[in-house]
Design an enzyme around this catalytic site. Structure first.
Site, PDB file in Angstrom:
ATOM      1  N   ALA A 110      47.658  35.497  16.747  1.00 13.13           N
ATOM      2  CA  ALA A 110      48.241  36.025  15.505  1.00 13.13           C
ATOM      3  C   ALA A 110      49.691  35.560  15.359  1.00 13.13           C
ATOM      4  O   ALA A 110      50.124  35.189  14.264  1.00 13.13           O
ATOM      5  CB  ALA A 110      48.168  37.549  15.506  1.00 13.13           C
ATOM      6  N   ASP A 152      46.139  43.153  15.156  1.00  8.49           N
ATOM      7  CA  ASP A 152      47.052  42.144  15.716  1.00  8.49           C
ATOM      8  C   ASP A 152      47.895  41.501  14.621  1.00  8.49           C
ATOM      9  O   ASP A 152      49.124  41.419  14.733  1.00  8.49           O
ATOM     10  CB  ASP A 152      46.254  41.039  16.436  1.00  8.49           C
ATOM     11  CG  ASP A 152      45.821  41.451  17.818  1.00  8.49           C
ATOM     12  OD1 ASP A 152      45.834  42.662  18.110  1.00  8.49           O
ATOM     13  OD2 ASP A 152      45.456  40.561  18.617  1.00  8.49           O
TER      14      ASP A 152
HETATM   15  O1  PMV Z   1      43.848  40.542  20.843  1.00  8.06           O
HETATM   16  P1  PMV Z   1      43.639  41.670  21.782  1.00  8.06           P
HETATM   17  O2  PMV Z   1      43.006  41.276  23.053  1.00  8.06           O
HETATM   18  O3  PMV Z   1      44.840  42.529  21.923  1.00  8.06           O
HETATM   19  O4  PMV Z   1      42.530  42.637  21.151  1.00  8.06           O
HETATM   20  C1  PMV Z   1      42.705  43.255  19.943  1.00  8.06           C
HETATM   21  C2  PMV Z   1      42.214  44.625  20.019  1.00  8.06           C
HETATM   22  C3  PMV Z   1      40.728  44.869  19.876  1.00  8.06           C
HETATM   23  O5  PMV Z   1      40.646  46.217  19.434  1.00  8.06           O
HETATM   24  C4  PMV Z   1      40.018  44.744  21.197  1.00  8.06           C
HETATM   25  C5  PMV Z   1      40.061  43.955  18.860  1.00  8.06           C
HETATM   26  C6  PMV Z   1      40.505  44.190  17.429  1.00  8.06           C
HETATM   27  O6  PMV Z   1      40.234  43.313  16.609  1.00  8.06           O
HETATM   28  O7  PMV Z   1      41.092  45.236  17.118  1.00  8.06           O
END
Ligand code: PMV
Length: 315
Positions: A110, A152
């Protein structure tokens, strides 16, 4: 045309990962100690509309036209051009770099996208507003995550603590008393799309069990927001532990995360949990500010590949 650079921070999820995909509230905060950066440089020797990408950390050095449509960097540039309504533009070189570990739950994908959209749109004369940057980054997140909740892109775009509910307008909130978090990296890359997909399969197989787990995560996130707004920071630790127990039951912890979480608690952390997709990536621990350095050293001794100390709510 001068060169333009833009950056975006990493992030951690304090509460509610995975459950947030199912419409449950979650809390995430920016981590400014790590950053993604995009620099756009004019390339006047080249024909109009040509774009060269240099991203040495991922060994990418290529004209954009040679990248697949679904490549996250080319998609970010294409979506930016579309949003600006430009059919052509001056040639440029886009340099991308990042200190955010990849596939570690710190929002690297992101942050890279936000930095690219900001830099490219500013270079082309019209910096897109945060709302549009957030929407475009969400589109690119689908390449990384499959079915992202949107948390994110939101926390990274706005670079502020967010109380996030999928498909609802962004809610920032006040942090009454700043608090210290130590982030410990297991060093194990864990693509979020895989853990999100596994949780989905488990939810489909056992909907009652998983719906209860998600609801319980939402209850923790709601209480955590209240505690942060009231500045009752000590109460956050047990909420982190509660959230970790629920994530463990969901099947997204792993022995390396458990080792670091246990080490943090034994070293006197007020609470600790995994952060992000899990099965690797990072864990977070809440500490008294004066204990943060010591805890970072202890996490390294317990096997952390890297640690970051961050203060949430510091101006
Ligand atoms: O990008 P990460 O690994 O921080 O995961 C985001 C958080 C999740 O809840 C696992 C996925 C999401 O899209 O919200």
């Amino acid at each position: 045309m001068p060169a333009i650079s833009a950056s975006a921070p990493g992030k951690v999820i304090l509460f509610g990962e995975h459950a947030v995909v199912y419409g449950i509230p979650a809390i995430a905060v920016p981590v400014t100690q790590v950053q993604a950066k995009a620099i756009v440089i004019p390339n006047p020797g080249q024909p109009g509309a040509s774009v060269e990408i240099h991203a040495p950390e991922i060994s990418l050095d290529s004209p954009i036209k040679d990248l697949p449509f679904e490549h996250a960097i080319s998609r970010a540039v294409d979506l930016t051009l579309e949003a600006l309504g430009l059919s052509t533009h001056p040639a440029f070189i886009l340099k991308v770099s990042s200190t955010i570990p990849v596939a570690a739950g710190l929002g690297s994908g992101a942050a890279v996208t936000v930095a690219i959209i900001r830099a490219v749109s500013t270079f082309l004369g019209k910096t897109l507003p945060d709302e549009t940057i957030n929407d475009l980054t969400f589109e690119v997140e689908k390449i990384h995550h499959g079915t992202p909740s949107g948390i994110d892109n939101t926390v990274v775009t706005y670079a502020r603590p967010v109380y996030f509910i999928k498909d609802q307008s962004i809610e920032t909130f006040a942090v009454k008393e700043p608090f210290s978090i130590v982030i410990g990296d297991t060093g194990i890359p864990s693509p979020t799309a895989v853990t999100v997909g596994d949780v989905r399969k488990a939810w489909q197989a056992h909907p009652d069990k998983y719906n209860l787990l998600f609801e319980a995560c939402g209850d923790v996130a709601r209480r955590a927001r209240h505690v942060i707004e009231e500045g009752e920071i000590k109460e956050l630790g047990p909420l982190m532990d509660e959230n970790q127990a629920l994530l463990d039951e969901m099947g997204v912890s792993c022995s390396e995360l458990d080792t670091l979480i246990t080490a943090a608690r034994e070293a006197g952390a007020l609470g600790a949990k995994l952060s992000g997709g899990g099965r690797g990536g990072n864990m977070i621990a809440l500490v008294q500010p004066e204990q943060a350095g010591e805890l970072a050293v202890k996490l390294k001794k317990a096997g952390a590949a890297n640690t970051i100390i961050t203060v949430v709510g510091k101006q």
